[in-house]
Design an enzyme around this catalytic site. Structure first.
Site, PDB file in Angstrom:
ATOM      1  N   LYS A  73      76.517  13.947 100.958  1.00 46.23           N
ATOM      2  CA  LYS A  73      77.484  14.017 100.362  1.00 46.23           C
ATOM      3  C   LYS A  73      78.246  14.323  99.531  1.00 46.23           C
ATOM      4  CE  LYS A  73      76.310   8.519  99.514  1.00 46.23           C
ATOM      5  NZ  LYS A  73      75.843   7.680  98.560  1.00 46.23           N
ATOM      6  N   ASP A 109      80.377   4.145  95.923  1.00 49.21           N
ATOM      7  CA  ASP A 109      79.838   2.741  95.782  1.00 49.21           C
ATOM      8  C   ASP A 109      79.688   1.988  94.540  1.00 49.21           C
ATOM      9  OD1 ASP A 109      77.535   4.103  97.904  1.00 49.21           O
ATOM     10  OD2 ASP A 109      77.961   6.170  97.208  1.00 49.21           O
ATOM     11  N   GLY A 135      70.752   9.253  89.687  1.00 49.90           N
ATOM     12  CA  GLY A 135      70.688  10.084  90.595  1.00 49.90           C
ATOM     13  C   GLY A 135      72.451   9.091  91.142  1.00 49.90           C
ATOM     14  N   GLY A 136      72.476   9.444  92.346  1.00 50.14           N
ATOM     15  CA  GLY A 136      73.860   9.436  93.002  1.00 50.14           C
ATOM     16  C   GLY A 136      74.016   7.971  92.629  1.00 50.14           C
ATOM     17  N   ALA A 137      73.312   6.822  92.577  1.00 50.15           N
ATOM     18  CA  ALA A 137      73.801   4.985  93.025  1.00 50.15           C
ATOM     19  C   ALA A 137      74.284   5.359  91.278  1.00 50.15           C
ATOM     20  CB  ALA A 137      72.983   4.483  93.049  1.00 50.15           C
ATOM     21  N   ASN A 157      67.216   7.336  81.607  1.00 54.80           N
ATOM     22  CA  ASN A 157      66.578   8.217  82.707  1.00 54.80           C
ATOM     23  C   ASN A 157      65.122   8.372  82.482  1.00 54.80           C
ATOM     24  OD1 ASN A 157      68.017   8.923  85.360  1.00 54.80           O
ATOM     25  ND2 ASN A 157      66.694  10.073  85.524  1.00 54.80           N
ATOM     26  N   ASP A 160      62.407  13.560  84.545  1.00 54.36           N
ATOM     27  CA  ASP A 160      62.295  13.930  85.726  1.00 54.36           C
ATOM     28  C   ASP A 160      64.278  14.786  85.626  1.00 54.36           C
ATOM     29  OD1 ASP A 160      64.022  12.400  86.790  1.00 54.36           O
ATOM     30  OD2 ASP A 160      63.215  11.696  87.258  1.00 54.36           O
ATOM     31  N   MET A 211      62.397  -1.094  94.146  1.00 49.92           N
ATOM     32  CA  MET A 211      62.181  -0.290  96.041  1.00 49.92           C
ATOM     33  C   MET A 211      60.889  -0.425  96.235  1.00 49.92           C
ATOM     34  SD  MET A 211      64.770   2.070  97.474  1.00 49.92           S
ATOM     35  CE  MET A 211      63.895   3.500  97.650  1.00 49.92           C
ATOM     36  N   GLY A 258      71.794  -5.720  95.232  1.00 53.02           N
ATOM     37  CA  GLY A 258      72.638  -4.603  95.362  1.00 53.02           C
ATOM     38  C   GLY A 258      73.180  -5.020  96.899  1.00 53.02           C
TER      39      GLY A 258
END
Ligand code: NAD
Length: 288
Positions: A73, A109, A135-137, A157, A160, A211, A258
């Site tokens: 991406k 997204d 992150g991405g989402a 977050n 990290d 997940m 989701g």
């Protein structure tokens, strides 16, 4: 196939690595057939260092466009000719449209998230959202919600590798959408997380927590802080009902998983490629 591929069929593809597990080819090809439009959609395994070659090939073969998945991406955003406002702020694309050799990158997204909420009767305008993830989402959701008129976003977050990116995203939103208030906190500060959730209309988990193999966990340790009038969303779609969604449901909240976001980001891309509306109800029933 009733209608065979012709000399005029336009080609679309998913690029990324791996892509073999993707449901996108079935979903798109079903929709093309249903609408009787002359496109075909395939999947190409393209590693990150080959993204530029793949985009050059898109021009050579006059492909109509492609969806882009991990890990391509960011490289794709660096190699297209133009970027949508959200893709420019985020620096990543998941959809590329080829208009006579000019490649424009979009990220759908965030739009998928917002439209999924709309489909569930929720308008984000003027609301406060607390969201876990950087992150991405998460980034796509935060930027799109700011562009679409959310009032305030509190982002949590882990400390990290994503924490610096989270702060960068917040700074970009403050610069691009000054009307939106953005706060960043450490997710380990559960007291602050609870305080911000209590003060929000919408709570979103956009981390990998929930997940597999983290499916026995939730970012919210004390679900009793949720109240009935709150909307609780998860971007995780496997499992369909995460621990967070189950616990929020038990508190009487409106919950949104989701899967719908996945559907609606595809609906947005479909419209960009074809100018047509995806047959959403049939696609939902058959593939989601
Ligand atoms: P990513 O790798 O870009 O980001 C991972 C995020 O999870 C980071 O914010 C990281 O700090 C956080 N994280 C990791 N371990 C954690 C822990 N133990 N506790 C708290 N936070 C932790 O991943 P991504 O691409 O943003 O995907 C995140 C989730 O969203 C995945 O489950 C993915 O399948 C899902 N997703 C859904 C859609 C959709 O359309 N529904 C779209 C994209 C991604």
């Amino acid at each position: 196939m009733e209608k065979m591929i012709s000399g005029k069929t336009r080609l679309l593809a998913l690029i990324g690595s791996p892509v073999g597990h993707s449901g996108s080819p079935q979903m798109y090809n079903y929709s093309f057939k249903k609408l009787g439009i002359d496109y075909v959609y395939v999947a190409f395994d393209v590693k990150e260092d080959k993204v530029k070659d793949a985009l050059d090939a898109m021009r050579t073969f006059n492909m109509r466009g492609c969806n882009v998945t991990m890990p391509d991406k960011i490289a794709a955003a660096e190699n297209v000719d133009e970027l949508s406002p959200a893709a420019r702020i985020i620096g990543a694309v998941n959809t590329i449209v080829n208009d006579e050799g000019v490649l424009k990158g979009y990220i759908t997204d965030g739009e998928g998230f917002v439209n999924n909420l709309k489909d569930n009767g929720v308008d984000i305008k003027g609301k406060k959202m607390t969201i876990c993830g950087g992150g991405g989402a998460a980034t796509a959701i935060q930027v799109q919600c700011a562009l679409d008129g959310i009032k305030e976003i509190s982002i949590f977050n882990k400390n990290d590798a994503f924490f610096a990116r989270t702060e960068e995203t917040a700074e970009k939103i403050r610069k691009e959408v000054p009307s939106c208030v953005v706060n960043v906190f450490d997710i380990d500060d559960q007291a602050k997380l609870n305080e911000e959730i209590k003060d929000s209309d919408i709570f979103v988990n956009a981390t990998i927590v929930g997940m597999k193999p983290l499916d026995d966990q939730s970012v919210v340790k004390d679900p009793s802080i949720f109240s009935k009038d709150q909307i609780v969303c998860d971007v995780v779609y496997n499992p369909v009902e995460t621990k967070l969604i189950q616990e929020a449901k038990a508190q009487g909240c409106k919950t949104i998983g989701g899967k719908g976001m996945l559907l609606w980001q595809g609906v947005s891309a479909f419209k960009l490629y074809t100018g047509c509306d995806m047959p959403v109800d049939e696609v939902k029933e058959k593939f989601f």
